[in-house]
Design an enzyme around this catalytic site. Structure first.
Site, short mmCIF file in Angstrom:
data_model
loop_
_atom_site.label_atom_id
_atom_site.label_comp_id
_atom_site.label_asym_id
_atom_site.label_seq_id
_atom_site.Cartn_x
_atom_site.Cartn_y
_atom_site.Cartn_z
N LYS A 24 15.77 21.58 -11.31
CA LYS A 24 15.09 20.32 -11.58
C LYS A 24 15.96 19.27 -12.28
O LYS A 24 16.80 19.60 -13.11
CB LYS A 24 13.85 20.56 -12.44
CG LYS A 24 12.77 21.34 -11.73
CD LYS A 24 11.88 20.43 -10.91
CE LYS A 24 11.10 19.59 -11.84
NZ LYS A 24 9.89 19.06 -11.33
N SER A 31 14.65 21.27 -16.43
CA SER A 31 13.45 22.06 -16.72
C SER A 31 13.88 23.34 -17.42
O SER A 31 14.92 23.92 -17.09
CB SER A 31 12.73 22.39 -15.43
OG SER A 31 11.89 23.51 -15.61
N GLU A 76 9.65 7.93 -17.28
CA GLU A 76 8.27 8.37 -17.51
C GLU A 76 7.83 7.96 -18.92
O GLU A 76 6.67 7.58 -19.14
CB GLU A 76 8.16 9.88 -17.34
CG GLU A 76 8.34 10.32 -15.89
CD GLU A 76 8.56 11.82 -15.76
OE1 GLU A 76 7.97 12.58 -16.55
OE2 GLU A 76 9.34 12.23 -14.89
N HIS A 134 0.84 -1.22 0.00
CA HIS A 134 0.00 0.00 0.00
C HIS A 134 0.86 1.25 0.00
O HIS A 134 0.43 2.30 0.47
CB HIS A 134 -0.95 0.04 1.20
CG HIS A 134 -1.70 -1.24 1.42
ND1 HIS A 134 -2.93 -1.49 0.86
CD2 HIS A 134 -1.37 -2.37 2.11
CE1 HIS A 134 -3.34 -2.70 1.21
NE2 HIS A 134 -2.40 -3.27 1.95
#
Ligand code: ARG
Length: 471
Positions: free
Chosen positions: A289, A283, A296, A162
């Site tokens: 970043k 970024s 992804e 979980h």
């Protein structure tokens, strides 16, 4: 070559030209040119089959085969060979080139075959070979998983259920979980390949060929393990595409879950992994970043492959026997599945080689948050307390520790004893991270010894492959 020439494929029956919009929709050459090489090879095998059946003389067969060989060569060396032409599909393209080269003799090659059995043959031949390449890519990804595990053999991390900290596990154990998924994937690919590797040629359009072609010999010459047993099925079956897309979907699902773990563990919040610059992006706006785009994209592209599986299933479900033009849609789905899968396997292997662990932080996370509570319950159970009662007792101990804002090992022996007289000094050994790991020593558990054994056997399994694989 123009559409006019395409019309010549079915010549006599037609007077008018095709509507340009329809002709464009009908055309598959834009993508099925990828089958060019296998189409020519299958044609060469068919030519031998016709010669064996005395449909062609040896001399005719030799002429056709040498023309086909030079067509193949043209296609290989001359990138522009396909460009300016508006052939309908790869089969008509090759046949038209053959007729251009050797005239009427070229028109004999289509005896006893149809584009229906040609396209099924080509796609099966192409896919068999691609599956072999994908199996190698899959193996490289498995190797990368094992390399990462071996390089960080002592690292410990929290295991989650979980997404809540559950029990400590070895980092290598986490790696081996993905190894197992990929091992099943390799088996599945090999099983699919066995069903892909069946020759439809000889089914002709749908009813079978009326020429005494030795189909088994044709199959052998192309590397097929068997011939199709029913001509209607041979030209209309695309199970092999669906099965392949299914196997590919599971691989993508596994890569996507791995990607999600890597993304999560690379966040500042987790801070377990740092990714090399080579596989991350920055970024354009936020200078600080570092984004895990590589993973992804793998996660995102899983959806694309599932889409191909769905498209193939939907495309096939209502088709009456035998061939229908709907089935021309199979190729883009299969091609893109192969391309996407290969790219994602390769990038995943690269990412795995570019993960750096923050072992200190991982170990600290594994030692904090009562991940040893189950071990304490097991301790009590070993001392004779029924497990349910032990669970309840430890629950109350955890509650007290939470109230005092300490870990279980920070409680004193007297504190612990007040919950059960079964608790003795040796409890602190049980509460240690090392012991929590060490007790999970059955096959498949995270004890360091078990994991070390599994790592060794995983290496062997990785190198030897599955019983289904073509060596
Ligand atoms: N381009 C077609 C395909 O991809 C080849 C088979 C065409 N057969 C036919 N009878 N129109 O499926």
């Amino acid at each position: 070559m123009s559409d006019k020439l395409n019309r010549n494929l079915w010549g006599g029956r037609f007077k008018g030209e095709a509507d340009p919009g329809f002709a464009e929709l009908n055309r598959s050459f834009g993508f099925d040119r990828r089958l060019f090489e296998v189409d020519v090879r299958a044609s060469i095998a068919h030519c031998d089959g016709l010669a064996g059946a005395s449909v062609l003389t040896t001399d005719e067969a030799e002429k056709i085969k040498s023309a086909l060989a030079s067509i193949l060569e043209h296609g290989r060396v001359n990138a522009g060979y396909f460009d300016e032409l508006s052939a309908e599909d790869v089969h008509s393209f090759v046949e038209a080139r053959l007729i251009e080269m050797i005239g009427d003799l070229g028109r004999k090659l289509h005896t006893g075959r149809s584009r229906n059995d040609q396209v099924a043959t080509d796609l099966r031949l192409w896919l068999s070979e691609e599956i072999d390449r994908l199996a190698l890519a899959l193996r490289r990804t498995q190797q990368a998983v094992l390399d990462l595990a071996e390089a960080n053999a002592d690292a410990v991390m929290p295991g989650y259920t979980h997404l809540q900290r559950a029990q400590p596990v070895l980092f290598a154990h986490w790696c081996l979980a993905y190894f197992e998924m990929l091992a099943r994937d390799r088996e599945r690919l090999a099983e699919v390949r066995a069903r892909v590797n069946v020759l439809p040629l000889g089914a002709a359009a749908l009813a079978g060929t009326s020429y005494p072609i030795d189909r088994d010999a044709v199959a052998r010459s192309l590397g097929f393990a068997a011939v199709s047993r029913n001509s209607l099925d041979a030209v209309s079956d695309r199970d092999f595409c669906v099965e392949f897309a299914g196997a590919a979907s599971l691989i993508m699902l596994h890569l996507s879950r791995l990607a999600e773990d890597v993304i999560l563990y690379s966040t500042t919040e987790f801070g377990f992994f740092e990714l090399s610059d080579a596989i991350a992006t920055g970024s354009s706006l936020m200078p600080q970043k570092k984004n895990p785009d590589s993973m992804e994209l793998v996660r995102g592209k899983a959806g694309r492959v599932f889409g191909h599986l769905t498209a193939l299933l939907a495309m096939m479900k209502g088709l009456p026997l035998a061939y229908n033009k709907d089935m021309q849609e199979d190729k883009e789905a299969v091609f893109d599945t192969v391309d996407t899968l290969r790219a994602c396997l390769d990038v995943t292997a690269t990412v795995l080689a570019n993960i750096h662990l923050n072992e200190t932080r991982m170990r600290a996370a594994a030692a904090q948050g009562y991940l040893n509570a189950t071990e304490l319950a097991d301790y009590l159970a070993r001392k004779g307390m029924p497990f349910r009662a032990a669970h309840e007792t430890v629950g109350r101990i955890v509650m007290q520790a939470i109230e005092r804002n300490v870990e279980l090992n920070d409680l004193s022996l007297d504190d612990l004893k007040s919950f059960s007289p079964l608790i003795e000094q040796d409890v602190f050994r049980s509460l240690s991270l090392e012991q929590t790991l060490a007790t999970k020593s059955q096959t498949g558990g995270t004890a360091p010894e078990s994991v070390a054994d599994e790592l060794i056997s995983a290496r062997t399994r990785c190198n030897t492959g599955s019983q289904f694989e073509v060596p």
